[in-house]
Design an enzyme around this catalytic site. Structure first.
Site: not given
Length: 465
Positions: A39, A55, A164, A220
């Site tokens: 991400d 990430q 998140d 997400e």
């Protein structure tokens, strides 16, 4: 954290030679020097430069040991790698620094992210942590008072898969959206809204939006942002990214219909920034790697806007034109199942194509990508109203047979991005085979008869990342 970051960066540098030699490694898409990424996080414009975090597993090419990688750019095209920003604080029970965002609090760059201890805490027991920088984002220190949010905010209601954070400011008040679910067995997504005056003390307001099974088994990476006179909620629902354009007033969001942002299953986990001109720029993660040394990259930055009818408009940012090298242009070319001699010279795997087709008498049209062993397709089927990019397929909503079809295509070694009429997109991966340095051939085709009204073809330069 300093020693952990040094060890992590040594691991990345050790893997770098293998990654750089991989023939499938992209040449103008952003990715780390080596190892795993997923991400995009904390995308922000700060002091004349664009920053992206992401990430990152510095220890291998599969998911794990989540850190925050970091890079910056002056033009959204050429990037400079910076030291890893966040590493798990093992002494505090932290094993992963999950996704989040970056904001400027006064003059202080501030990261807010999801802290995970044992991996089961991703399901139950996540916390929201904060880190700040006092040297223009080069190094980061975690807030001594972490966590800044825990599930206790919800009192008797337990939230699972809670993570998140996406944060923005209205007047003198900060707001945050997080996603989660009401139970272990719940199979819908929910977005929740929070409020703060200082980023460290938060109150839970209410549920911002509740999905249905049609919108995925969970959500997400929420993005919630104004665009024109509307607000957009964008989520990654364990399948292609979706969005809803609606109204937001007095902390209440009324969503409109849901749409697919990108029809490719390899595109996921979006994040946004607003530049100095007020443009909304979108980033996302493109899954999968090559042969060795790396896994994952980011899409080309996309500019989002609304047209006069309130539809989402998207395309790759115009700054990418700086990469254009040799150029070919064709007009009013008839195409069929047979190769067209006038455009048979199109070759390359680091290219950009802009093509406008007439759809009137075609059953399928587009481009065949031919390597030493097989053919791949980027094509549109008017009968099914379906776009295909290699193995990825999508049902389109924006194409009318009476109107021309516009395809804006980027091919970068093993990555393909296609924009359809600037309204929809599809992202794909493929792994062409080269023998004796034979280049990938790009062949326009049509089942039935077709017409290319305009075809622009550029070879592109590498960004030497």
């Amino acid at each position: 954290m300093e020693k952990d970051i040094s060890r992590a960066m040594e691991s990345v540098e050790k893997a770098r030679p293998k990654a750089e030699q991989d023939p499938y490694r992209p040449k103008y898409h952003f990715l780390p020097p080596a190892q795993w990424m997923n991400d995009p996080n904390g995308t922000i414009f700060y002091k004349g430069e664009f920053h992206i975090f992401y990430q990152h597993n510095p220890n291998g090419t599969s998911w794990g040991h989540m850190h925050w990688g970091h890079a910056k750019s002056k033009d959204l095209v050429h990037w400079e790698h910076l030291p890893i920003a966040l590493a798990p604080s093992k002494e505090k029970g932290e094993k992963h620094c999950f996704s989040g965002c970056c904001v400027i609090n006064g003059d202080t760059p501030t990261i807010i992210y999801t802290k995970i201890g044992r991996i089961l805490q991703a399901i139950r027991g996540a916390e929201q942590w904060m880190a700040t920088s006092d040297d223009d984002m080069l190094t980061w220190k975690k807030f001594p008072g972490n966590p800044i949010l825990t599930d206790k905010l919800h009192q008797d209601r337990k939230i699972y898969q809670w993570r998140d954070p996406y944060v923005w400011k209205e007047d003198d008040t900060w707001y945050m959206v997080l996603v989660g679910q009401h139970g272990l067995r719940e199979r819908i997504g929910r977005a929740f809204l929070y409020r703060s005056k200082n980023l460290t003390e938060w109150e839970f307001l209410h549920e911002l939006c509740k999905g249905t099974k049609a919108q995925g088994k969970g959500w997400e990476c929420p993005n919630f942002f104004p665009l024109g006179n509307k607000w957009v909620l964008m989520v990654s629902p364990y399948k292609p990214v979706i969005y809803s354009i609606g109204t937001y007033e007095n902390t209440e969001f009324k969503p409109g219909p849901w749409h697919v942002l990108d029809h490719g299953k390899v595109f996921y986990a979006t994040n946004t920034l607003v530049d100095a001109h007020g443009r909304l720029i979108l980033f996302g993660w493109i899954r999968r790697g090559g042969k060795e040394g790396w896994n994952g990259c980011l899409n080309l930055p996309r500019e989002l806007s609304l047209d006069e009818q309130g539809n989402l408009i998207m395309d790759a940012i115009p700054e990418l034109k700086v990469l254009r090298n040799s150029y070919e242009h064709f007009e009013n070319v008839s195409i069929s199942d047979e190769p067209t001699s006038s455009v048979s010279t199109l070759t390359g795997d680091i290219v950009e194509i802009s093509a406008e087709f007439s759809l009137e008498d075609s059953q399928e049209l587009g481009f065949k990508l031919s390597d030493a062993k097989k053919e791949y397709k980027i094509s549109y089927n008017p009968m099914k109203n379906q776009i295909t990019a290699v193995k990825q397929k999508g049902q389109l909503q924006s194409v009318e047979k009476s109107q021309p079809l516009s395809l804006h295509i980027f091919i970068d070694k093993s990555v393909i991005e296609v924009f359809i009429n600037k309204r929809e997109s599809i992202t794909a991966r493929f792994y062409p085979v080269s023998k004796n340095k034979q280049e990938l051939r790009i062949i326009p085709f049509a089942h039935g008869t077709g017409l290319i009204k305009n075809l622009h073809f550029w070879r592109l330069n590498s960004i030497n990342l």
